[in-house]
Design an enzyme around this catalytic site. Structure first.
Site, PDB file in Angstrom:
ATOM      1  N   SER A   1      17.330 -60.510  76.615  1.00 26.42           N
ATOM      2  CA  SER A   1      16.587 -61.536  76.473  1.00 26.42           C
ATOM      3  C   SER A   1      16.830 -63.080  77.109  1.00 26.42           C
ATOM      4  O   SER A   1      16.242 -63.953  76.878  1.00 26.42           O
ATOM      5  CB  SER A   1      16.525 -62.057  74.790  1.00 26.42           C
ATOM      6  OG  SER A   1      16.036 -60.826  74.261  1.00 26.42           O
TER       7      SER A   1
ATOM      8  N   SER B   1      13.512 -62.147  74.799  1.00 26.99           N
ATOM      9  CA  SER B   1      12.902 -63.189  73.723  1.00 26.99           C
ATOM     10  C   SER B   1      13.102 -64.706  74.110  1.00 26.99           C
ATOM     11  O   SER B   1      12.411 -65.646  73.473  1.00 26.99           O
ATOM     12  CB  SER B   1      13.388 -62.938  72.225  1.00 26.99           C
ATOM     13  OG  SER B   1      14.825 -63.106  72.317  1.00 26.99           O
TER      14      SER B   1
ATOM     15  N   LYS C   1      17.053 -72.561  72.584  1.00 31.21           N
ATOM     16  CA  LYS C   1      16.199 -71.843  71.889  1.00 31.21           C
ATOM     17  C   LYS C   1      16.280 -72.162  70.213  1.00 31.21           C
ATOM     18  O   LYS C   1      16.994 -72.509  69.780  1.00 31.21           O
ATOM     19  CB  LYS C   1      16.646 -70.637  72.185  1.00 31.21           C
ATOM     20  CG  LYS C   1      15.803 -69.341  71.741  1.00 31.21           C
ATOM     21  CD  LYS C   1      16.651 -67.814  72.205  1.00 31.21           C
ATOM     22  CE  LYS C   1      15.820 -66.682  71.779  1.00 31.21           C
ATOM     23  NZ  LYS C   1      16.289 -65.412  72.379  1.00 31.21           N
TER      24      LYS C   1
END
Length: 563
Positions: A223, A199, A118
């Site tokens: 997330s 997210s 990420k």
């Protein structure tokens, strides 16, 4: 290396997979993916062990793997926007790992295998780490984050950075999951215009389509679990402190954690084994209660559910708060029968007595706001070795966002930051600790840990849609496994921002196993035993997927090698 003509590739994928929930699909390798006559799985299905066996047998190299994954990313990235940056050194790193393998040096089961991470997990290389904001474009860190360092030590190739909901979904009240100024709008692959959830949106979509073996996500409250839920993945949200947050752009030191998002439980276990452990840069890892990290891969035991007491906190499954989730409940109830047949003892109505009080209070928002005000400057911005936009505080970041047009303000507001800045205190104040104490009391003794103790449970189980909040507040672990998908007659409902389809036919959903702190070894076993009896992932097909396979790359290389 010559590029392949993607238009010439016609690969039949997923053609033999079961379409019926709860029926185990037969192992099926499409012969169009055969390498030199040896059947090999399509990359959307290939596991750690498949890839390791292929590397060991010389069917392909790590360079071939990197090449294939990059081509797959390029096929779908213009539509789904899940990868923001490729590692320009990935091929040279893979070549060096191939050389080491040829010389008998292998660092472990992830040796030479590409992983995506990420875009809030720092790497000290040619890639940026921005949380999707131009405020951090071009900024540099003094070293790899502990997560990146552990992946490299395990022999993995960090292939690139995945898009995310900007600032890990901690900026706006009117934005969309998977949007960032730098990465654009990520979309899921199971319905056109699908909300990918957030997210860790790009990590979820990337892993689901076989654009790397797996991806790393981060979680503060949902997330990892939520994007795994809607992208047909296994996601492990570890205990806070099992994996280091060093040089991961923070929201909350009390809730942030880093974990794997993969297509199978065992693949997630392999990645968790590589990244778990203590770090000199994160004192929360000092709480790890064992000197040797458990063998999470060995915990993948088909019989792990036998005799386990598993509670169902029914009051978490709140359809009044989330009416579109109604189709999930009957599928979840059917899953409980699967657990029973596997030997588990299901204890229903192990409700969380703190549920209403937690929903009525503002304790959790206060904790996140105070943590963010303290942690973003202290744990990340102050450590930058190069900070081109001179952002040193939350106020600086807000000011930059308001002044830089590509940040899409004011259409996407900064009300989350506005609230944090207006709070008037940080996480060292007495006001913080009173809120944090109430948070952990309601979510712990009146929530997860209380139910485990009061009903003598090994674990708890709920639909993933309802699983993140309580474990987030006390930092306890959760694993989600694919459970099903919304039926064809599902009404298409848009997200609050009006840009994505949040509920639609074929969008997947999962089931979550919750446990006590540092109980990942137990949870991996439970999740694996459920997964292997159902293989639900195999029954849900993306509407869009890349076609490049390893055989294409190997054949192209062979042609180039001919005189």
């Amino acid at each position: 290396m010559a590029s392949l003509s993607l238009a010439s590739l016609l690969v039949l994928m997923l053609g033999c997979l079961s379409l019926i929930p709860w029926v185990a699909a037969q192992s099926c390798y499409n012969q169009s993916t055969a390498i030199n006559g040896t059947a090999f799985p399509a990359l959307i299905d290939a596991t750690t062990e498949d890839l390791t066996k292929g590397l060991e047998a010389g069917l392909f190299t790590s360079v071939d793997l990197v090449t294939a994954y990059i081509q797959r990313i390029m096929e779908v990235n213009a539509t789904l926007h899940m990868v923001t940056q490729l590692n320009p050194d990935a091929l040279s790193i893979a070549a060096e790992l191939d050389k080491q393998r040829a010389n008998g040096v292998v660092y472990g089961p992830l040796h030479g295998i590409p992983i995506l991470i990420k875009n809030n997990i720092a790497t000290a290389d040619k890639m940026d780490n921005t949380a999707g904001s131009y405020a951090l474009a071009g900024a540099k860190v003094p070293r790899d984050s502990t997560m990146a360092a552990k992946l490299r030590k395990a022999g993995a190739v960090i292939l690139g950075k995945t898009n995310l909901s900007q600032w890990a979904n901690y900026r706006s009240f009117n934005s969309s999951n998977g949007w960032s100024a730098i990465g654009g709008q990520t979309q899921g692959a199971y319905y056109p215009g699908q909300d990918p959830s957030g997210s860790s949106s790009g990590s979820g979509v990337s892993s689901s389509l076989g654009l790397a073996l797996a991806a790393l996500g981060t979680e503060t409250d949902g997330s990892i679990l939520s994007p795994s839920d809607v992208n047909n993945l296994v996601g492990i949200k570890p205990t806070v402190g099992l994996t280091s947050r060093d040089l991961v752009i923070p929201i909350s030191e009390h809730q942030d954690t880093v974990g794997p998002m993969a297509r199978t439980v065992k693949d997630a276990a392999y990645v968790l084994a590589a990244i778990a452990g203590k770090s000199p840069y994160d004192n929360y890892t000092d709480a790890i209660p064992f000197d040797t990290i458990p063998d999470y891969v060995a915990a993948c035991n088909f019989s792990a559910l036998q005799g386990k007491r598993i509670g169902v906190p029914r009051n978490l499954i709140d359809l009044t708060a989330d009416p579109p989730a109604a189709p999930i409940v009957p599928v979840f109830n059917a899953a409980l029968d699967i657990l029973r047949k596997a030997g588990a003892i299901i204890v229903d109505n192990t409700n969380f007595t703190g549920y209403e009080a937690l929903n009525e209070g503002d304790y959790s928002n206060v904790v996140l706001e105070a943590d963010f005000i303290s942690d973003l400057p202290k744990e990340y911005l102050s450590q930058l070795s190069y900070n081109p936009n001179q952002v040193h505080s939350v106020a600086d970041v807000r000011n930059f966002t308001h002044a830089f047009p590509l940040e899409d303000w004011p259409e996407r507001d900064t009300l989350v930051w506005d609230g944090a800045l207006a709070l008037g205190f940080n996480n060292t104040s007495p006001e913080f600790w009173s809120n944090y104490t109430m948070n952990t009391y309601l979510a712990g003794p009146l929530g997860v840990t209380g139910a485990l103790k009061n009903y003598s449970l090994d674990a708890l189980v709920v639909p993933t849609e309802f699983s993140p909040n309580f474990p987030a507040l006390i930092g306890s672990p959760v694993i989600t496994v694919p459970l099903g998908a919304y039926p064809p007659e599902t009404e298409v409902l848009m997200n609050g921002f009006g840009t994505l389809n949040a509920t639609a036919p074929n969008i997947p959903f999962g089931i979550s196993f919750m446990g006590a702190h540092f109980s990942e070894e137990l949870l991996v076993g439970l999740a694996y035993a459920f997964e292997q009896r159902t293989l639900v992932r195999n029954s849900i097909t993306p509407y869009i997927q890349p076609v490049t396979e390893l055989v294409d790359v190997v054949n192209a290389r062979s042609k180039l090698a001919r005189p």
